[in-house]
Each structure stands twice: as structure tokens, then as C-alpha cells.
Design a protein around this motif. Structure first.
Motif, PDB file in Angstrom:
ATOM      1  N   ARG A 196      10.326   3.264  -7.330  1.00 41.38           N
ATOM      2  CA  ARG A 196      10.517   1.901  -7.836  1.00 41.38           C
ATOM      3  C   ARG A 196      11.077   0.984  -6.749  1.00 41.38           C
ATOM      4  O   ARG A 196      10.707  -0.192  -6.669  1.00 41.38           O
ATOM      5  CB  ARG A 196      11.432   1.923  -9.061  1.00 41.38           C
ATOM      6  N   ARG A 197      11.976   1.520  -5.920  1.00 44.35           N
ATOM      7  CA  ARG A 197      12.538   0.712  -4.847  1.00 44.35           C
ATOM      8  C   ARG A 197      11.460   0.303  -3.851  1.00 44.35           C
ATOM      9  O   ARG A 197      11.383  -0.867  -3.452  1.00 44.35           O
ATOM     10  CB  ARG A 197      13.651   1.503  -4.131  1.00 44.35           C
ATOM     11  N   VAL A 198      10.629   1.241  -3.434  1.00 43.95           N
ATOM     12  CA  VAL A 198       9.553   0.927  -2.487  1.00 43.95           C
ATOM     13  C   VAL A 198       8.574  -0.064  -3.110  1.00 43.95           C
ATOM     14  O   VAL A 198       8.137  -1.025  -2.456  1.00 43.95           O
ATOM     15  CB  VAL A 198       8.830   2.211  -2.043  1.00 43.95           C
ATOM     16  N   ALA A 199       8.219   0.129  -4.374  1.00 47.05           N
ATOM     17  CA  ALA A 199       7.298  -0.786  -5.056  1.00 47.05           C
ATOM     18  C   ALA A 199       7.901  -2.183  -5.140  1.00 47.05           C
ATOM     19  O   ALA A 199       7.182  -3.191  -4.986  1.00 47.05           O
ATOM     20  CB  ALA A 199       6.968  -0.252  -6.450  1.00 47.05           C
ATOM     21  N   TRP A 200       9.220  -2.253  -5.383  1.00 49.41           N
ATOM     22  CA  TRP A 200       9.893  -3.554  -5.475  1.00 49.41           C
ATOM     23  C   TRP A 200       9.836  -4.280  -4.134  1.00 49.41           C
ATOM     24  O   TRP A 200       9.551  -5.482  -4.080  1.00 49.41           O
ATOM     25  CB  TRP A 200      11.345  -3.344  -5.912  1.00 49.41           C
ATOM     26  N   LEU A 201      10.076  -3.565  -3.046  1.00 47.50           N
ATOM     27  CA  LEU A 201      10.029  -4.178  -1.715  1.00 47.50           C
ATOM     28  C   LEU A 201       8.630  -4.725  -1.430  1.00 47.50           C
ATOM     29  O   LEU A 201       8.473  -5.839  -0.914  1.00 47.50           O
ATOM     30  CB  LEU A 201      10.422  -3.159  -0.648  1.00 47.50           C
ATOM     31  N   ILE A 202       7.603  -3.952  -1.766  1.00 42.72           N
ATOM     32  CA  ILE A 202       6.232  -4.397  -1.526  1.00 42.72           C
ATOM     33  C   ILE A 202       5.902  -5.615  -2.380  1.00 42.72           C
ATOM     34  O   ILE A 202       5.349  -6.611  -1.891  1.00 42.72           O
ATOM     35  CB  ILE A 202       5.242  -3.253  -1.800  1.00 42.72           C
ATOM     36  N   SER A 203       6.259  -5.571  -3.659  1.00 41.76           N
ATOM     37  CA  SER A 203       5.903  -6.664  -4.576  1.00 41.76           C
ATOM     38  C   SER A 203       6.591  -7.971  -4.214  1.00 41.76           C
ATOM     39  O   SER A 203       6.068  -9.054  -4.508  1.00 41.76           O
ATOM     40  CB  SER A 203       6.239  -6.273  -6.021  1.00 41.76           C
ATOM     41  N   HIS A 204       7.765  -7.889  -3.565  1.00 45.60           N
ATOM     42  CA  HIS A 204       8.494  -9.100  -3.181  1.00 45.60           C
ATOM     43  C   HIS A 204       8.151  -9.574  -1.763  1.00 45.60           C
ATOM     44  O   HIS A 204       8.701 -10.569  -1.293  1.00 45.60           O
ATOM     45  CB  HIS A 204       9.997  -8.864  -3.299  1.00 45.60           C
ATOM     46  N   GLY A 205       7.279  -8.854  -1.090  1.00 39.22           N
ATOM     47  CA  GLY A 205       6.915  -9.243   0.262  1.00 39.22           C
ATOM     48  C   GLY A 205       7.936  -8.855   1.305  1.00 39.22           C
ATOM     49  O   GLY A 205       7.944  -9.406   2.412  1.00 39.22           O
ATOM     50  N   TYR A 206       8.777  -7.875   0.972  1.00 41.55           N
ATOM     51  CA  TYR A 206       9.859  -7.466   1.873  1.00 41.55           C
ATOM     52  C   TYR A 206       9.533  -6.178   2.645  1.00 41.55           C
ATOM     53  O   TYR A 206      10.368  -5.700   3.402  1.00 41.55           O
ATOM     54  CB  TYR A 206      11.151  -7.258   1.090  1.00 41.55           C
ATOM     55  N   SER A 207       8.358  -5.614   2.440  1.00 40.89           N
ATOM     56  CA  SER A 207       7.916  -4.438   3.189  1.00 40.89           C
ATOM     57  C   SER A 207       6.934  -4.910   4.254  1.00 40.89           C
ATOM     58  O   SER A 207       5.943  -5.599   3.949  1.00 40.89           O
ATOM     59  CB  SER A 207       7.242  -3.429   2.255  1.00 40.89           C
ATOM     60  N   LEU A 208       7.196  -4.545   5.505  1.00 33.50           N
ATOM     61  CA  LEU A 208       6.373  -4.968   6.636  1.00 33.50           C
ATOM     62  C   LEU A 208       5.819  -3.721   7.312  1.00 33.50           C
ATOM     63  O   LEU A 208       6.552  -2.764   7.540  1.00 33.50           O
ATOM     64  CB  LEU A 208       7.211  -5.778   7.623  1.00 33.50           C
ATOM     65  N   SER A 209       4.527  -3.731   7.649  1.00 34.72           N
ATOM     66  CA  SER A 209       3.943  -2.508   8.200  1.00 34.72           C
ATOM     67  C   SER A 209       2.699  -2.796   9.022  1.00 34.72           C
ATOM     68  O   SER A 209       2.063  -3.848   8.888  1.00 34.72           O
ATOM     69  CB  SER A 209       3.585  -1.528   7.070  1.00 34.72           C
ATOM     70  N   HIS A 210       2.368  -1.832   9.865  1.00 30.02           N
ATOM     71  CA  HIS A 210       1.083  -1.789  10.563  1.00 30.02           C
ATOM     72  C   HIS A 210       0.502  -0.414  10.303  1.00 30.02           C
ATOM     73  O   HIS A 210       1.134   0.608  10.601  1.00 30.02           O
ATOM     74  CB  HIS A 210       1.257  -2.017  12.063  1.00 30.02           C
ATOM     75  N   CYS A 211      -0.683  -0.375   9.737  1.00 33.19           N
ATOM     76  CA  CYS A 211      -1.312   0.888   9.366  1.00 33.19           C
ATOM     77  C   CYS A 211      -2.645   1.048  10.096  1.00 33.19           C
ATOM     78  O   CYS A 211      -3.325   0.068  10.419  1.00 33.19           O
ATOM     79  CB  CYS A 211      -1.561   0.947   7.856  1.00 33.19           C
ATOM     80  N   GLU A 212      -3.003   2.288  10.325  1.00 32.00           N
ATOM     81  CA  GLU A 212      -4.316   2.580  10.881  1.00 32.00           C
ATOM     82  C   GLU A 212      -5.386   2.301   9.813  1.00 32.00           C
ATOM     83  O   GLU A 212      -5.081   2.216   8.619  1.00 32.00           O
ATOM     84  CB  GLU A 212      -4.385   4.037  11.327  1.00 32.00           C
ATOM     85  N   PRO A 213      -6.666   2.167  10.232  1.00 34.12           N
ATOM     86  CA  PRO A 213      -7.721   1.850   9.266  1.00 34.12           C
ATOM     87  C   PRO A 213      -7.801   2.820   8.089  1.00 34.12           C
ATOM     88  O   PRO A 213      -8.100   2.414   6.963  1.00 34.12           O
ATOM     89  CB  PRO A 213      -9.001   1.908  10.117  1.00 34.12           C
ATOM     90  N   HIS A 214      -7.483   4.094   8.321  1.00 30.80           N
ATOM     91  CA  HIS A 214      -7.540   5.063   7.218  1.00 30.80           C
ATOM     92  C   HIS A 214      -6.255   5.065   6.390  1.00 30.80           C
ATOM     93  O   HIS A 214      -6.150   5.806   5.419  1.00 30.80           O
ATOM     94  CB  HIS A 214      -7.819   6.466   7.757  1.00 30.80           C
ATOM     95  N   GLY A 215      -5.282   4.228   6.768  1.00 26.87           N
ATOM     96  CA  GLY A 215      -4.096   4.034   5.934  1.00 26.87           C
ATOM     97  C   GLY A 215      -2.801   4.566   6.485  1.00 26.87           C
ATOM     98  O   GLY A 215      -1.729   4.171   6.031  1.00 26.87           O
ATOM     99  N   GLU A 216      -2.824   5.478   7.442  1.00 27.95           N
ATOM    100  CA  GLU A 216      -1.584   6.057   7.957  1.00 27.95           C
ATOM    101  C   GLU A 216      -0.710   4.978   8.588  1.00 27.95           C
ATOM    102  O   GLU A 216      -1.185   4.132   9.356  1.00 27.95           O
ATOM    103  CB  GLU A 216      -1.878   7.148   8.976  1.00 27.95           C
ATOM    104  N   VAL A 217       0.573   5.005   8.283  1.00 28.39           N
ATOM    105  CA  VAL A 217       1.505   3.999   8.788  1.00 28.39           C
ATOM    106  C   VAL A 217       1.854   4.304  10.242  1.00 28.39           C
ATOM    107  O   VAL A 217       2.255   5.417  10.581  1.00 28.39           O
ATOM    108  CB  VAL A 217       2.781   3.960   7.930  1.00 28.39           C
ATOM    109  N   ILE A 218       1.722   3.287  11.092  1.00 26.63           N
ATOM    110  CA  ILE A 218       2.131   3.402  12.485  1.00 26.63           C
ATOM    111  C   ILE A 218       3.582   2.961  12.635  1.00 26.63           C
ATOM    112  O   ILE A 218       4.382   3.631  13.291  1.00 26.63           O
ATOM    113  CB  ILE A 218       1.217   2.547  13.385  1.00 26.63           C
ATOM    114  N   PHE A 219       3.918   1.831  12.009  1.00 19.52           N
ATOM    115  CA  PHE A 219       5.277   1.276  12.080  1.00 19.52           C
ATOM    116  C   PHE A 219       5.573   0.593  10.770  1.00 19.52           C
ATOM    117  O   PHE A 219       4.690  -0.002  10.153  1.00 19.52           O
ATOM    118  CB  PHE A 219       5.372   0.260  13.233  1.00 19.52           C
ATOM    119  N   LYS A 220       6.826   0.673  10.343  1.00 17.13           N
ATOM    120  CA  LYS A 220       7.247  -0.037   9.141  1.00 17.13           C
ATOM    121  C   LYS A 220       8.684  -0.518   9.286  1.00 17.13           C
ATOM    122  O   LYS A 220       9.483   0.038  10.057  1.00 17.13           O
ATOM    123  CB  LYS A 220       7.153   0.847   7.893  1.00 17.13           C
ATOM    124  N   ALA A 221       9.006  -1.540   8.530  1.00 18.67           N
ATOM    125  CA  ALA A 221      10.389  -2.025   8.412  1.00 18.67           C
ATOM    126  C   ALA A 221      10.493  -2.760   7.088  1.00 18.67           C
ATOM    127  O   ALA A 221       9.494  -3.227   6.530  1.00 18.67           O
ATOM    128  CB  ALA A 221      10.755  -2.945   9.576  1.00 18.67           C
TER     129      ALA A 221
END
Length: 297
Positions: A196-221
Motif C-alpha cells: 500500500r505504501r509503494v502504491a500510494w507513492l506511485i499514485s501521488h507522483g512521488y515515485s521516480l524511476s528509470h526502467c529498462e524496456p522489459h520493466g526492470e528498474v535501473i534506478f529509483k528514488a
């Protein structure tokens, strides 16, 4: 090598008999608490964000309270302390913080950590230690850093606000970061709460990331706490496959740029022994404005 997860034990201790001058704050104390928080918007951003979300000194989280310590006139709020899954002192001296420590001991509540300005945080921990509550780890020197303008270096254009469709990948990266930082899986305390915490961060625009085309996260904050004045950056994580390539600074510059869409000042605190991370933050333009401490149970 797979790390075996552990859960930090909460050790039992006898109920104290300390007479506490502390009381639980009520709705009528909200303005006084806001004024106290405003003394240091950076150090108090976590609690500031909670009070703004609730619009009250009374938490909506079950089992959480906001404590207050008043001046001799019985009217002026001199210090406060959030007590929930974490304990967070607010504008407290070390001496004032001992009263919060005694309250926590007397009420025998379980807490994952104490964090905040170093002196009151460590004072609370010392009261608890004397009462028989043993910490798993004490991080006594965590520089508190801020940047109040654009980063000093070019930002990576690849870092974006995470989208809901990336939830599964972001969750895995967030859990890996958590376990790497504190030594046990966040799912052991209840996977639902962490999801729920991770979903809340994403829904509020507070999760920042760069992912590879297949979805794997390279960097997040994450922007773990956000107010109109300050954001607090948390959950910084680089995929181990991409470490050592000099990518972190440009990603952090992008984090600063995205955080400035919410508030003019970006902040974070870092372990003093994390020399590489501190060098990256300095390169980006962060400067130390204080010292935090974290006590993990």
C-alpha cells in the motif's frame, strides 16, 4: 548469495513508574504544533507532511499519537514527538526528549525506529536502553543535506515519474532497497502494508524511476515526505547491475529537478559512512544543514 531475512525482536521490559509531564495532543493543539514545526521546515518535514495530510495534531493512523511537552506556563508548546511505528522528536532538546522516552517506555509500544535530529533521537534511545529495550543498530551520525536551487550538473532525462503499470517492478526494487538498508525484508512485517505504501507513492507522483524496456528498474528514488516548503528524498536505489558506471549523480540531479515541481527545497539524510553516496550528493549540489540519527529496533 542470498541474504537470510530477519525480524528485529522487540524485547520485553517492565512497565515504568516515571511520572511524565507529557500529554497527548488533541485537535485544539494543531495550530501550536504547526508553529513548532515551522521553526525548521527541513528537519520537521516528515511530521509536517503528516499534519498537513490529517489537518490536525491528532493522527489518523491506528495506534499513533502526537505527544506534546509544554512550557512552565502550561500553554506554550515547547516540544513534540510523533509516536507510531516510528518515534520522531520535533524541536526537542536532549533533556526534553528524555520525557518522551519515558512516555514510550511506560506505554510499552513497539516501534521500528527512532529518527530525527541526532541529540533528541539519541536521548530517547538512551532512556529506552536503560529500561531494557535493546536497539539492533544505532546510526548516530547522518548528515542532513539540502539543495535549494537547480542541481550543479546535468540531469538524466531518463528518470521519470513512475506509473501505476510499473507497480510490480517498483515494488521489487523498493523491497530490495529496504532489505539492503536495514537488513530484513519489509514483507516480514506484513506485505500488505508495504504494498500500500509503494502504491500510494506511485499514485501521488512521488515515485521516480528509470526502467529498462522489459520493466526492470535501473534506478529509483521516492519523495517520502512532501510539503509546499520541502521534499525529503528517500528510497534511493541503483540496480546492482548498473553500479560503478558513474550514473548516480545524473539520476540524483533529475530527482532534484522533479522534486522542485513540489517544493523549492529538496532534502535527504545519509549515513556518514556512505562515502560514495555523500560524494554524489556533494557533486549534485547538496549541502549539510544538520545531523540526524536513526535507531533501529
Amino acid at each position: 548469495m542470498t541474504r537470510l531475512s530477519r525480524v528485529a525482536p522487540w524485547l520485553p521490559f517492565p512497565r515504568g513508574t516515571h511520572h511524565s509531564p507529557v500529554r497527548v495532543l488533541v485537535h485544539a493543539d494543531t495550530d501550536a504544533l504547526r508553529a513548532l514545526i515551522a521553526r525548521d521546515r527541513v528537519a520537521n518535514v516528515f511530521v509536517d507532511s503528516l499534519v498537513r495530510e490529517n489537518n490536525s495534531a491528532v493522527p489518523t493512523f491506528r495506534g499513533s499519537v502526537m505527544l506534546g511537552l509544554f512550557a512552565d506556563d502550561g500553554v506554550t508548546l515547547a516540544a513534540a514527538c510523533w509516536v507510531g511505528s516510528n518515534v520522531v522528536p520535533i524541536e526537542a532538546t536532549a533533556e526534553q526528549a528524555t520525557h518522551f522516552g519515558h512516555w514510550v517506555v511506560d506505554h510499552q509500544q513497539q516501534h521500528a525506529s527512532i529518527f530525527g535530529p541526532a541529540e533528541p533521537t539519541l536521548a530517547i534511545a538512551e532512556v529506552m536502553r536503560k529500561a531494557g529495550v535493546q536497539a539492533q543498530e544505532v546510526r548516530a551520525n547522518q548528515p542532513l543535506l539540502t539543495i535549494a536551487g537547480p542541481p550543479l550538473i546535468p540531469a538524466s532525462p531518463s528518470l521519470l515519474v513512475s506509473q501505476s503499470g510499473q507497480f510490480d517492478e517498483i515494488l521489487l526494487a523498493a523491497a530490495a532497497m529496504f532489505e539492503e538498508e536495514v537488513g530484513y525484508s519489509p514483507f516480514l512485517g506484513g506485505e500488505g502494508n508495504y504494498r500500500r505504501r509503494v502504491a500510494w507513492l506511485i499514485s501521488h507522483g512521488y515515485s521516480l524511476s528509470h526502467c529498462e524496456p522489459h520493466g526492470e528498474v535501473i534506478f529509483k528514488a521516492d519523495l517520502g515526505a512532501v510539503t509546499p516548503h520541502v521534499t525529503q528524498i528517500q528510497g534511493v536505489w541503483m540496480n546492482p547491475r548498473f553500479r560503478g558506471q558513474g550514473l548516480s549523480a545524473a539520476y540524483m540531479a533529475a530527482v532534484v529537478n522533479l522534486s522542485r515541481q513540489h517544493a523549492p527545497i529538496a532534502s535527504l539524510y545519509v549515513n556518514d559512512y556512505n562515502i560514495r553516496a555523500r560524494a554524489v550528493y556533494e557533486q549534485v549540489g547538496f549541502e549539510q544543514v544538520g545531523t540526524f540519527a536513526t535507531v533501529l529496533f
